[in-house]
Design an enzyme around this catalytic site. Sequence first.
Site, PDB file in Angstrom:
ATOM      1  N   ARG A  38     140.891 114.891  43.491  1.00 15.23           N
ATOM      2  CA  ARG A  38     139.648 114.377  44.077  1.00 15.23           C
ATOM      3  C   ARG A  38     138.499 115.298  43.667  1.00 15.23           C
ATOM      4  NH1 ARG A  38     137.283 115.312  49.750  1.00 15.23           N
ATOM      5  NH2 ARG A  38     135.458 113.987  49.557  1.00 15.23           N
ATOM      6  N   HIS A  80     128.732 113.910  47.247  1.00 13.15           N
ATOM      7  CA  HIS A  80     129.205 115.007  48.096  1.00 13.15           C
ATOM      8  C   HIS A  80     128.000 115.930  48.343  1.00 13.15           C
ATOM      9  CE1 HIS A  80     132.988 117.464  49.219  1.00 13.15           C
ATOM     10  NE2 HIS A  80     131.963 118.238  49.570  1.00 13.15           N
ATOM     11  N   GLU A 100     131.921 113.258  54.157  1.00 10.75           N
ATOM     12  CA  GLU A 100     131.461 113.830  55.435  1.00 10.75           C
ATOM     13  C   GLU A 100     129.988 113.566  55.738  1.00 10.75           C
ATOM     14  OE1 GLU A 100     132.449 117.984  55.352  1.00 10.75           O
ATOM     15  OE2 GLU A 100     134.585 117.639  55.202  1.00 10.75           O
ATOM     16  N   ASN A 129     139.138 114.225  56.580  1.00  8.71           N
ATOM     17  CA  ASN A 129     139.163 115.679  56.380  1.00  8.71           C
ATOM     18  C   ASN A 129     139.405 116.339  57.724  1.00  8.71           C
ATOM     19  OD1 ASN A 129     138.419 115.080  53.798  1.00  8.71           O
ATOM     20  ND2 ASN A 129     136.376 115.995  53.920  1.00  8.71           N
ATOM     21  N   TYR A 134     140.022 120.185  59.516  1.00 10.03           N
ATOM     22  CA  TYR A 134     140.114 121.645  59.425  1.00 10.03           C
ATOM     23  C   TYR A 134     140.491 122.279  60.758  1.00 10.03           C
ATOM     24  CZ  TYR A 134     138.244 121.425  54.749  1.00 10.03           C
ATOM     25  OH  TYR A 134     138.115 121.165  53.414  1.00 10.03           O
ATOM     26  N   GLU A 167     140.978 116.246  52.695  1.00 12.00           N
ATOM     27  CA  GLU A 167     140.721 117.690  52.691  1.00 12.00           C
ATOM     28  C   GLU A 167     141.447 118.339  53.853  1.00 12.00           C
ATOM     29  OE1 GLU A 167     136.647 119.123  52.657  1.00 12.00           O
ATOM     30  OE2 GLU A 167     136.063 117.567  51.239  1.00 12.00           O
TER      31      GLU A 167
HETATM   32  O1  IFM Z   1     133.753 123.169  51.195  1.00 14.78           O
HETATM   33  C1  IFM Z   1     133.697 122.171  52.156  1.00 14.78           C
HETATM   34  C2  IFM Z   1     133.638 120.804  51.505  1.00 14.78           C
HETATM   35  O2  IFM Z   1     132.568 120.700  50.633  1.00 14.78           O
HETATM   36  C3  IFM Z   1     133.505 119.727  52.552  1.00 14.78           C
HETATM   37  N1  IFM Z   1     134.496 119.866  53.583  1.00 14.78           N
HETATM   38  C4  IFM Z   1     134.700 121.173  54.164  1.00 14.78           C
HETATM   39  C5  IFM Z   1     134.894 122.197  53.070  1.00 14.78           C
HETATM   40  C6  IFM Z   1     135.133 123.588  53.688  1.00 14.78           C
HETATM   41  O3  IFM Z   1     134.054 123.963  54.460  1.00 14.78           O
END
Ligand code: IFM
Length: 457
Positions: free
Chosen positions: A77, A121, A167, A294, A296, A353
């Site tokens: 990606r 992006h 995002e 995504n 985290y 992600e």
């Molecule tokens: O680096 C970023 C990415 O560009 C978008 N999602 C989160 C990642 C980590 O912060």
Amino acid sequence: MAMIRFPDDFVWGAASSAYQIEGACEEDGRGPSIWDTFCHTPGRVYQGHVGDKAADHYHRYAGDVGIMAELGLNAYRFSIAWSRVLPAGKGKINTKGLDFYDRLVDALMEQGITPFPTLHHWDLPQALQDEGGGWANRETAYHFAEFARLMVERLGDRVTRWITHNEPFVLSVLGHFMGEHAPGITDPLVTFQVGYHLLLSHGLAVDVLRTCSRQPPKVGITLDYSPMHPATETDEDTQAARRLDGIRNRMFFEPILLGEYPEDVREMLGPLMPEIKDGDLRQMSASIDFIGVNYYTRTVVRHDPGFPIIAASPVEQEGNEYSMMWEIYPEGLYETITRVWHDYRPPLIYITENGIPVPDDVDHDGQVRDYRRIRYLRDHLFQVHRALEMGIPVKGYFHWSLTDNFEWAFGYRMRFGLVFVDFDTQERTIKESGRWFARVIENNGLDPASSGMHLTG
Ligand code: IFM
């Protein structure tokens, strides 16, 4: 515990984005983006770091594809720098920019790696920001659809997977409310217009991609999701968590997957809520083939009357493990997948992600022993597998990121890669996590009980 296995057709990938890796910002006719301007404004980015060279991927893409092949990735990606192909965001086309993405796609396909380009992006052409106010202007949505047309007409003979945006929450809120990302605006009214126009532009682009592709395309969008947990069981914190969930998660998922703006969000925004024009919700909810998610971290939320609009703010959890940016909370990935599935029933889910910033370095023998990243990967893949066992159609997992890169306002301080980059020499070293991930891909599974060190995958 026994090995866990993934479905035979599971997509194993890594992700990146143009401004974070490409460099060559003034080469071959590329126009400036809002991130070039932001980085070159003193005080915006950690220690004045800029993405001018980044990981020099524009020149080193062939070697990078070679590394992907060595790791056994079957998908990649990446994003397309809009101002590399349309330097002013519209109008004159930069053929050399298009040629670069042609070469990249060809190199990937030669290795059997499926390209998953993201059209946007966050790196809006600066000209569109200057001329019309960028994403605050509805016209930008239509320019975006034209950019989508250009790309699908050029790459659609080979590319069949498309992601419209990455995002939109982060671009709207960090870029236009907090001012921590480009274009560095702090205007609540603009923030929600930007979010609205991103949603609209997504829907317009979906239609264009479907109409203009030479092969039937699979189209989706990538949204970030963070499960909201109230800091205490009080009514106040519970409602605060619900409000943040509205702005952070539901405000983007619902227009796209349900064709509506959440009622409580509309009420909360009051006069800040953009006017919904006839037909817009139908456009925003144009049918997609997959949702990219995504993940985290989770967010623990407390009632905070001092925080504008949402009266809520995140709190840190004492005693829990943190990375350089966030709490490490693998169960949150399972919660994310199950909530997205139960609330919205998207056709398919890709984890587009997931990754961790830790202070990696090269050891005396040239190796990068990033065992924390291995544990992070193992624990998050275990959660993906739990969701698969529930029958949820998770089709693939893309690790963020392939290489270390430019982490926006944190500059080069944060390293997320499976591959270490020495930003002075641009030398690449596959980290232990990269080797571990390669074994997972080869086995199409892993041993969830293995410890962090000397993992067999
Ligand atoms: O680096 C970023 C990415 O560009 C978008 N999602 C989160 C990642 C980590 O912060």
